[in-house]
Design a protein around this motif. Structure first.
Motif, PDB file in Angstrom:
ATOM      1  N   LYS A 145     -23.885   1.282 -21.323  1.00  0.00           N
ATOM      2  CA  LYS A 145     -22.635   0.542 -21.183  1.00  0.00           C
ATOM      3  C   LYS A 145     -22.932  -0.869 -20.671  1.00  0.00           C
ATOM      4  O   LYS A 145     -23.698  -1.052 -19.732  1.00  0.00           O
ATOM      5  CB  LYS A 145     -21.681   1.249 -20.219  1.00  0.00           C
ATOM      6  CG  LYS A 145     -21.251   2.639 -20.668  1.00  0.00           C
ATOM      7  CD  LYS A 145     -20.322   2.573 -21.865  1.00  0.00           C
ATOM      8  CE  LYS A 145     -19.781   3.949 -22.216  1.00  0.00           C
ATOM      9  NZ  LYS A 145     -18.867   3.896 -23.398  1.00  0.00           N
ATOM     10  N   ASP A 146     -22.291  -1.846 -21.286  1.00  0.00           N
ATOM     11  CA  ASP A 146     -22.543  -3.239 -20.900  1.00  0.00           C
ATOM     12  C   ASP A 146     -22.231  -3.489 -19.435  1.00  0.00           C
ATOM     13  O   ASP A 146     -22.931  -4.241 -18.757  1.00  0.00           O
ATOM     14  CB  ASP A 146     -21.722  -4.186 -21.777  1.00  0.00           C
ATOM     15  CG  ASP A 146     -22.240  -4.253 -23.210  1.00  0.00           C
ATOM     16  OD1 ASP A 146     -23.447  -4.009 -23.409  1.00  0.00           O
ATOM     17  OD2 ASP A 146     -21.441  -4.547 -24.114  1.00  0.00           O
ATOM     18  N   VAL A 147     -21.167  -2.881 -18.938  1.00  0.00           N
ATOM     19  CA  VAL A 147     -20.780  -3.132 -17.556  1.00  0.00           C
ATOM     20  C   VAL A 147     -21.821  -2.586 -16.581  1.00  0.00           C
ATOM     21  O   VAL A 147     -22.064  -3.188 -15.517  1.00  0.00           O
ATOM     22  CB  VAL A 147     -19.380  -2.553 -17.253  1.00  0.00           C
ATOM     23  CG1 VAL A 147     -19.388  -1.020 -17.278  1.00  0.00           C
ATOM     24  CG2 VAL A 147     -18.877  -3.057 -15.915  1.00  0.00           C
ATOM     25  N   ILE A 148     -22.461  -1.486 -16.900  1.00  0.00           N
ATOM     26  CA  ILE A 148     -23.514  -0.940 -16.046  1.00  0.00           C
ATOM     27  C   ILE A 148     -24.719  -1.874 -16.050  1.00  0.00           C
ATOM     28  O   ILE A 148     -25.353  -2.103 -15.004  1.00  0.00           O
ATOM     29  CB  ILE A 148     -23.909   0.475 -16.499  1.00  0.00           C
ATOM     30  CG1 ILE A 148     -22.699   1.420 -16.400  1.00  0.00           C
ATOM     31  CG2 ILE A 148     -25.077   0.994 -15.671  1.00  0.00           C
ATOM     32  CD1 ILE A 148     -22.100   1.534 -15.012  1.00  0.00           C
ATOM     33  N   LYS A 149     -25.025  -2.451 -17.192  1.00  0.00           N
ATOM     34  CA  LYS A 149     -26.098  -3.446 -17.261  1.00  0.00           C
ATOM     35  C   LYS A 149     -25.760  -4.663 -16.402  1.00  0.00           C
ATOM     36  O   LYS A 149     -26.638  -5.230 -15.729  1.00  0.00           O
ATOM     37  CB  LYS A 149     -26.333  -3.874 -18.711  1.00  0.00           C
ATOM     38  CG  LYS A 149     -26.834  -2.748 -19.609  1.00  0.00           C
ATOM     39  CD  LYS A 149     -26.943  -3.213 -21.054  1.00  0.00           C
ATOM     40  CE  LYS A 149     -27.379  -2.070 -21.972  1.00  0.00           C
ATOM     41  NZ  LYS A 149     -27.445  -2.485 -23.398  1.00  0.00           N
ATOM     42  N   GLU A 150     -24.480  -5.046 -16.387  1.00  0.00           N
ATOM     43  CA  GLU A 150     -24.054  -6.181 -15.565  1.00  0.00           C
ATOM     44  C   GLU A 150     -24.176  -5.867 -14.077  1.00  0.00           C
ATOM     45  O   GLU A 150     -24.590  -6.727 -13.284  1.00  0.00           O
ATOM     46  CB  GLU A 150     -22.606  -6.551 -15.908  1.00  0.00           C
ATOM     47  CG  GLU A 150     -22.448  -7.169 -17.286  1.00  0.00           C
ATOM     48  CD  GLU A 150     -20.995  -7.395 -17.674  1.00  0.00           C
ATOM     49  OE1 GLU A 150     -20.730  -8.295 -18.490  1.00  0.00           O
ATOM     50  OE2 GLU A 150     -20.118  -6.673 -17.154  1.00  0.00           O
ATOM     51  N   ILE A 151     -23.807  -4.661 -13.696  1.00  0.00           N
ATOM     52  CA  ILE A 151     -23.908  -4.262 -12.290  1.00  0.00           C
ATOM     53  C   ILE A 151     -25.371  -4.243 -11.850  1.00  0.00           C
ATOM     54  O   ILE A 151     -25.725  -4.756 -10.774  1.00  0.00           O
ATOM     55  CB  ILE A 151     -23.255  -2.884 -12.074  1.00  0.00           C
ATOM     56  CG1 ILE A 151     -21.737  -2.996 -12.238  1.00  0.00           C
ATOM     57  CG2 ILE A 151     -23.599  -2.322 -10.692  1.00  0.00           C
ATOM     58  CD1 ILE A 151     -21.024  -1.660 -12.290  1.00  0.00           C
ATOM     59  N   LYS A 152     -26.242  -3.673 -12.671  1.00  0.00           N
ATOM     60  CA  LYS A 152     -27.668  -3.644 -12.342  1.00  0.00           C
ATOM     61  C   LYS A 152     -28.225  -5.064 -12.213  1.00  0.00           C
ATOM     62  O   LYS A 152     -28.999  -5.353 -11.291  1.00  0.00           O
ATOM     63  CB  LYS A 152     -28.436  -2.876 -13.415  1.00  0.00           C
ATOM     64  CG  LYS A 152     -28.236  -1.373 -13.391  1.00  0.00           C
ATOM     65  CD  LYS A 152     -29.115  -0.719 -14.443  1.00  0.00           C
ATOM     66  CE  LYS A 152     -29.041   0.788 -14.393  1.00  0.00           C
ATOM     67  NZ  LYS A 152     -29.944   1.416 -15.390  1.00  0.00           N
ATOM     68  N   LYS A 153     -27.858  -5.921 -13.141  1.00  0.00           N
ATOM     69  CA  LYS A 153     -28.337  -7.305 -13.103  1.00  0.00           C
ATOM     70  C   LYS A 153     -27.857  -8.019 -11.847  1.00  0.00           C
ATOM     71  O   LYS A 153     -28.605  -8.773 -11.209  1.00  0.00           O
ATOM     72  CB  LYS A 153     -27.880  -8.063 -14.348  1.00  0.00           C
ATOM     73  CG  LYS A 153     -28.421  -9.495 -14.454  1.00  0.00           C
ATOM     74  CD  LYS A 153     -27.980 -10.165 -15.733  1.00  0.00           C
ATOM     75  CE  LYS A 153     -28.638 -11.532 -15.894  1.00  0.00           C
ATOM     76  NZ  LYS A 153     -28.379 -12.455 -14.787  1.00  0.00           N
ATOM     77  N   PHE A 154     -26.601  -7.778 -11.477  1.00  0.00           N
ATOM     78  CA  PHE A 154     -26.049  -8.378 -10.262  1.00  0.00           C
ATOM     79  C   PHE A 154     -26.870  -7.961  -9.038  1.00  0.00           C
ATOM     80  O   PHE A 154     -27.250  -8.798  -8.213  1.00  0.00           O
ATOM     81  CB  PHE A 154     -24.593  -7.941 -10.096  1.00  0.00           C
ATOM     82  CG  PHE A 154     -23.955  -8.390  -8.810  1.00  0.00           C
ATOM     83  CD1 PHE A 154     -23.409  -9.650  -8.697  1.00  0.00           C
ATOM     84  CD2 PHE A 154     -23.901  -7.540  -7.713  1.00  0.00           C
ATOM     85  CE1 PHE A 154     -22.813 -10.068  -7.510  1.00  0.00           C
ATOM     86  CE2 PHE A 154     -23.308  -7.943  -6.527  1.00  0.00           C
ATOM     87  CZ  PHE A 154     -22.770  -9.211  -6.422  1.00  0.00           C
ATOM     88  N   ILE A 155     -27.157  -6.673  -8.927  1.00  0.00           N
ATOM     89  CA  ILE A 155     -27.915  -6.166  -7.778  1.00  0.00           C
ATOM     90  C   ILE A 155     -29.320  -6.771  -7.748  1.00  0.00           C
ATOM     91  O   ILE A 155     -29.795  -7.237  -6.705  1.00  0.00           O
ATOM     92  CB  ILE A 155     -27.988  -4.628  -7.819  1.00  0.00           C
ATOM     93  CG1 ILE A 155     -26.591  -4.027  -7.593  1.00  0.00           C
ATOM     94  CG2 ILE A 155     -28.967  -4.100  -6.768  1.00  0.00           C
ATOM     95  CD1 ILE A 155     -26.516  -2.532  -7.840  1.00  0.00           C
ATOM     96  N   LEU A 156     -29.979  -6.791  -8.896  1.00  0.00           N
ATOM     97  CA  LEU A 156     -31.352  -7.308  -8.947  1.00  0.00           C
ATOM     98  C   LEU A 156     -31.403  -8.816  -8.726  1.00  0.00           C
ATOM     99  O   LEU A 156     -32.307  -9.323  -8.054  1.00  0.00           O
ATOM    100  CB  LEU A 156     -31.995  -6.935 -10.287  1.00  0.00           C
ATOM    101  CG  LEU A 156     -32.253  -5.443 -10.504  1.00  0.00           C
ATOM    102  CD1 LEU A 156     -32.814  -5.183 -11.893  1.00  0.00           C
ATOM    103  CD2 LEU A 156     -33.189  -4.893  -9.434  1.00  0.00           C
TER     104      LEU A 156
END
Length: 316
Positions: A145-156
């Motif tokens: 899911k794109d939003v999960i990729k966005e959340i992971k990117k935000f954290i990293l």
């Protein structure tokens, strides 16, 4: 308009609808005895303080409500979307997709609403109002899911900028059994609701692991990642890392402090809203001398359960 306060009781019966269906007991199993409701007919003025009902300002709005706990469903989409819009510190992200995931994950997740949720004409609301909710999403299960990729990117990205690329977070976001804890509510939800909300979430996780082997794998976690916020007096300088218990910080959600203290790793950074303002505005429209920070933490699942299981003792 005056301050809106909650007045009424908490309905702690086994929630109706899909929650009742997904928690079917054996025919001969006895139903748990209903716990007494909580009375919110008095103002919560602070620790150990209560204001008598007859002293309420008559110009203030009183919101009479009996709270109920529900499974996620599509009717809660707009409320959930509103609650999560600020999750990534003002960053534009696919909040609609995240809300869709939350409301469609009916087996794990608890929503707090009010009984007899009706419009001005007395008709049931098509879009159900949610005042608080808690859920856990398996980051591996929803990894495409794109939003999960966005959340992971935000954290990293934040881990790199504010935490010297701590290996704990680099490893955690891609771990096979890591959950993302989403815990949102409006500001003036009575604190007595919070332990019940999280107790229901833990019961969801226990139930789903007992019912289905495939679902059990999807909701078996080693670590939980959370994103939240806290505040601190503007006169105090913040460090990128802290080994302390953050006792000088204020937490809008009191359980965040306990989760932070029990976490394996954590970091914080100044929130976008604070960087763009000379201060924060409180409910009375006055400038505050507090700075808002975002915090990110990773905690073992066992510690997560321990913290959420012992919240009642924190409420005076």
């Amino acid at each position: 308009m005056g301050t809106i306060r909650f007045k009424g009781s908490v309905n702690q019966m086994e929630p109706l609808g899909s929650r009742q269906k997904k928690r079917e007991r054996k025919d001969n199993e006895e139903m748990e005895e209903e716990e007494p409701g909580l009375d919110f007919s008095k103002k919560f003025a602070g620790e150990g303080e209560e204001m008598e009902e007859e002293k309420f300002d008559p110009e203030e709005d009183i919101f009479n409500a009996e709270f109920e706990f529900y499974d996620p469903d599509a009717s809660q989409f707009h409320s959930v979307k509103n609650l999560i819009n600020g999750l990534l510190d003002g960053l534009s992200f696919r909040s609609s997709q995240l809300a869709d995931i939350v409301v469609n994950q009916s087996v794990v997740g608890t929503m707090v609403g009010v009984a007899d949720d009706e419009d001005n004409a007395g008709r049931p609301n098509k879009d159900k109002n949610v005042f608080a909710f808690a859920t856990i999403l398996n980051l591996t299960l929803y990894r495409d899911k794109d939003v999960i990729k966005e959340i992971k990117k935000f954290i990293l990205d934040k881990n790199k900028a504010h935490n010297d690329e701590d290996e704990s977070f680099i490893t955690a976001v891609d771990a096979p059994r890591v959950g993302f804890f989403i815990n949102e509510r409006i500001l003036n939800v009575p604190p007595q609701l919070v332990p019940i909300l999280h107790k229901q979430l833990l019961e969801d996780l226990k139930w789903v692991r007992e019912q289905d082997e495939e679902d059990s794998r999807a909701f078996t976690f080693d670590y939980i990642i959370g994103i939240s916020k806290c505040h601190k007096d503007a006169g105090s300088k913040s460090k990128k890392k802290s080994t302390g218990a953050f006792d000088d910080y204020l937490f809008p959600k009191f359980e965040d402090h306990e989760l932070l203290k029990a976490s394996e790793a954590h970091f914080l950074f100044q929130a976008h809203s604070t960087r763009n303002l000379s201060g924060l505005t409180n409910l009375e429209g006055e400038m505050s001398d507090q700075i808002c920070y975002r915090l990110v933490y990773v905690i073992t699942y066992d510690k997560f359960v321990e913290v959420l299981s012992n919240l009642e003792g924190l409420i005076g």
